[in-house]
Enzyme design. Sequence first.
Site, PDB file in Angstrom:
ATOM      1  N   ASP A  31       0.828  -1.201   0.000  1.00 17.11           N
ATOM      2  CA  ASP A  31       0.000   0.000   0.000  1.00 17.11           C
ATOM      3  C   ASP A  31       0.870   1.262   0.000  1.00 17.11           C
ATOM      4  O   ASP A  31       1.730   1.435   0.855  1.00 17.11           O
ATOM      5  CB  ASP A  31      -0.895  -0.026   1.246  1.00 17.11           C
ATOM      6  CG  ASP A  31      -2.160   0.781   1.092  1.00 17.11           C
ATOM      7  OD1 ASP A  31      -2.108   1.849   0.476  1.00 17.11           O
ATOM      8  OD2 ASP A  31      -3.214   0.334   1.613  1.00 17.11           O
ATOM      9  N   THR A  72      -6.776   3.467  -2.367  1.00 17.26           N
ATOM     10  CA  THR A  72      -6.557   2.064  -2.001  1.00 17.26           C
ATOM     11  C   THR A  72      -7.623   1.130  -2.566  1.00 17.26           C
ATOM     12  O   THR A  72      -7.306   0.099  -3.158  1.00 17.26           O
ATOM     13  CB  THR A  72      -6.495   1.926  -0.472  1.00 17.26           C
ATOM     14  OG1 THR A  72      -5.368   2.652   0.013  1.00 17.26           O
ATOM     15  CG2 THR A  72      -6.376   0.477  -0.054  1.00 17.26           C
ATOM     16  N   ASP A 156      -9.504  -3.943   5.692  1.00 18.64           N
ATOM     17  CA  ASP A 156     -10.573  -4.804   5.164  1.00 18.64           C
ATOM     18  C   ASP A 156     -10.591  -4.791   3.641  1.00 18.64           C
ATOM     19  O   ASP A 156     -10.661  -5.834   2.987  1.00 18.64           O
ATOM     20  CB  ASP A 156     -11.938  -4.407   5.730  1.00 18.64           C
ATOM     21  CG  ASP A 156     -12.201  -2.912   5.688  1.00 18.64           C
ATOM     22  OD1 ASP A 156     -12.081  -2.298   4.612  1.00 18.64           O
ATOM     23  OD2 ASP A 156     -12.537  -2.344   6.748  1.00 18.64           O
ATOM     24  N   ARG A 157     -10.518  -3.590   3.037  1.00 18.57           N
ATOM     25  CA  ARG A 157     -10.601  -3.504   1.574  1.00 18.57           C
ATOM     26  C   ARG A 157      -9.398  -4.144   0.891  1.00 18.57           C
ATOM     27  O   ARG A 157      -9.508  -4.623  -0.229  1.00 18.57           O
ATOM     28  CB  ARG A 157     -10.763  -2.046   1.144  1.00 18.57           C
ATOM     29  CG  ARG A 157      -9.708  -1.074   1.644  1.00 18.57           C
ATOM     30  CD  ARG A 157     -10.095   0.365   1.318  1.00 18.57           C
ATOM     31  NE  ARG A 157      -9.138   1.369   1.755  1.00 18.57           N
ATOM     32  CZ  ARG A 157      -9.152   1.971   2.938  1.00 18.57           C
ATOM     33  NH1 ARG A 157     -10.094   1.662   3.813  1.00 18.57           N
ATOM     34  NH2 ARG A 157      -8.241   2.882   3.249  1.00 18.57           N
ATOM     35  N   ASP A 297       1.285   2.356   4.049  1.00 20.27           N
ATOM     36  CA  ASP A 297       0.379   3.464   3.761  1.00 20.27           C
ATOM     37  C   ASP A 297       0.137   4.314   5.001  1.00 20.27           C
ATOM     38  O   ASP A 297       0.182   5.546   4.949  1.00 20.27           O
ATOM     39  CB  ASP A 297      -0.947   2.921   3.235  1.00 20.27           C
ATOM     40  CG  ASP A 297      -1.929   4.028   2.840  1.00 20.27           C
ATOM     41  OD1 ASP A 297      -1.690   4.690   1.820  1.00 20.27           O
ATOM     42  OD2 ASP A 297      -2.923   4.215   3.552  1.00 20.27           O
ATOM     43  N   ASP A 344      -1.022  -0.376  -4.739  1.00 24.84           N
ATOM     44  CA  ASP A 344      -2.374   0.065  -5.077  1.00 24.84           C
ATOM     45  C   ASP A 344      -2.387   1.521  -5.530  1.00 24.84           C
ATOM     46  O   ASP A 344      -3.382   2.005  -6.060  1.00 24.84           O
ATOM     47  CB  ASP A 344      -3.313  -0.125  -3.890  1.00 24.84           C
ATOM     48  CG  ASP A 344      -2.810   0.548  -2.614  1.00 24.84           C
ATOM     49  OD1 ASP A 344      -1.635   0.981  -2.583  1.00 24.84           O
ATOM     50  OD2 ASP A 344      -3.581   0.622  -1.647  1.00 24.84           O
ATOM     51  N   HIS A 345      -1.292   2.227  -5.311  1.00 25.52           N
ATOM     52  CA  HIS A 345      -1.079   3.611  -5.736  1.00 25.52           C
ATOM     53  C   HIS A 345       0.284   4.005  -5.194  1.00 25.52           C
ATOM     54  O   HIS A 345       0.887   3.266  -4.398  1.00 25.52           O
ATOM     55  CB  HIS A 345      -2.154   4.565  -5.180  1.00 25.52           C
ATOM     56  CG  HIS A 345      -2.348   4.462  -3.697  1.00 25.52           C
ATOM     57  ND1 HIS A 345      -1.451   4.987  -2.782  1.00 25.52           N
ATOM     58  CD2 HIS A 345      -3.330   3.873  -2.953  1.00 25.52           C
ATOM     59  CE1 HIS A 345      -1.863   4.736  -1.565  1.00 25.52           C
ATOM     60  NE2 HIS A 345      -2.997   4.039  -1.633  1.00 25.52           N
ATOM     61  N   HIS A 477      -2.459  11.010  -1.753  1.00 20.82           N
ATOM     62  CA  HIS A 477      -2.457  10.536  -3.134  1.00 20.82           C
ATOM     63  C   HIS A 477      -3.864  10.700  -3.689  1.00 20.82           C
ATOM     64  O   HIS A 477      -4.768  11.135  -2.990  1.00 20.82           O
ATOM     65  CB  HIS A 477      -2.030   9.069  -3.189  1.00 20.82           C
ATOM     66  CG  HIS A 477      -2.702   8.225  -2.145  1.00 20.82           C
ATOM     67  ND1 HIS A 477      -3.933   7.644  -2.324  1.00 20.82           N
ATOM     68  CD2 HIS A 477      -2.325   7.917  -0.880  1.00 20.82           C
ATOM     69  CE1 HIS A 477      -4.283   6.998  -1.221  1.00 20.82           C
ATOM     70  NE2 HIS A 477      -3.331   7.141  -0.320  1.00 20.82           N
TER      71      HIS A 477
END
Length: 541
Positions: A31, A72, A156-157, A297, A344-345, A477
């Site tokens: 992340d 995310t 969770d995501r 992250d 994820d970014h 981001h």
Amino acid sequence: MKKLLLLIVFILVSNLQAQQRPKLVVGVVVDQMRMEYLYRFKNDFSENGFKRIMNKGYVFHNAHFNYMPTYTGPGHASVYTGATPSVHGIVGNEWFSRTTGKERYCTDDESVQTLGDGTKAEGEMSPKNLLSTTITDELRMGTNFKGKVIGMSIKDRGAILPAGHFANWAFWYSKTGAFISSTFYGEKLPDWVTEFNYQKNYLNYINQGWNLYKPAATYNESDADDSPYEGKLYGVDKPVFPYDLKKMYEKNDAGVLRVTPFGNNLLADFAMKAIEKEELGKDENTDFLAISFSSTDYVGHVLGPRSMELQDTYLRLDQTMADLLAYLDKNVGKGNYLLFLTADHACAENANFLKNNKLNVKNIEYKEISKAIKKFSTDTYNEDFVTNYSNFNLYLNKTKIKEKGLEYSKVEQSFKDFLMTQEQVKKVYDEEEITHSCGNDYYLDMIANGYDAKEDGNLVILDKPGYIQYGPTGTSHGTPYAYDTHAPLLFFGWNIPAGESHEKKYITQIAPTLAQKLGITFPNGSECEVLEEVFVTKKAK
């Protein structure tokens, strides 16, 4: 005898087909990881973690996300579906839904309940908002649901979206210190998860505290400790080493582990336990383990990309990856697993850091933007027409505008004109421009790829490069600029040649590439563009 011979041939063919797939696919998403971190910290990495993957696997140096917003939820969904948010429907971590007129979280599902020692809200989660299939879904169907799929993350995501709709399990971290799930996946947690949680492994990391992993001189790629661009963890007086995590925990909860490198360590411990107890990679049916390391992250947001804490987090993650690879070598077998690593970014530089180094940018507080837009509305029309402002999206209340006897197009244009007077704004696009994007405007195309007309706003704002809608410390981001889109993309292991490419690639090519490597159906929202470079059959050692 003839039937026996046919049976033997069938078994041989089946075994041959099975050998044409790896025993286990391991998807690693880090992340908020920039590709640049692999360059900046390279001299301080071990030989057995990131360097091993880069030296023995295939490295795509110039891989990007091809949409905005770079968050995310959309990132994980795009990696695993091979589609953009305009198709898979995850247009943010949370967003104001134009369809429902309410806030929506990307994995919210009130129809399910928490499994394990977590709060009610933490566990009411599932992939129901994800509109397209994932590579993990297609693997489940491609093995007639015999291959196992498990997703896991601190967030969770980060667990749910990669695992897809047909997963055996997805697990995520609770502020209680336990890994939890929801009744979407089963009636109760597997016994091994309950046992892992009972051991309270998170306390081992909290009790040891957080100090530098290596000698201080190692961190010469980062700002000095106590930089003005760093935020403060859980109320500490100064953002400096060492951190007393036990004290933080006593005043808060086990969620403090998220904002330390040890969230990654605990997740890796849990991943290795899952491989053992679920017997992943042990039979002829390919399994898939999706791991998302989230602590990078959290640390990045609070402390920023130039902090010693961020570098320390990556030096520790390098060792974590080395340990994970060694475990896979021993328990699944070298050459029997296929691993990919991406993000994820990425993230922006801190705007004040740039400004103090003579780049004319600044941070803009999100609440101030929303306040200014609402003030314009009331000053101009004596009415607040703003339903919501979030994720660079402005939602206007068409019903109110109509009731006022105003022409919507003219009101919309007035908001566009106002927004263009704001220092940070480069351009404002309306729904018609976005939905009729035709390839002549690079950033408009990025916005269109991330836009769902049933969910997103009437106007989408593109800020100028370097400006950040965030506080004065740390980073964030979300934009379509290279600092947010440029992510690592590495393949390693089964049938992956050693090599590298500097040609521009897209993260949405990961899922269709895996589909072709595994000989299964493309995820149904994918544009089916593959990374041809990894189809050379020479194996990495």
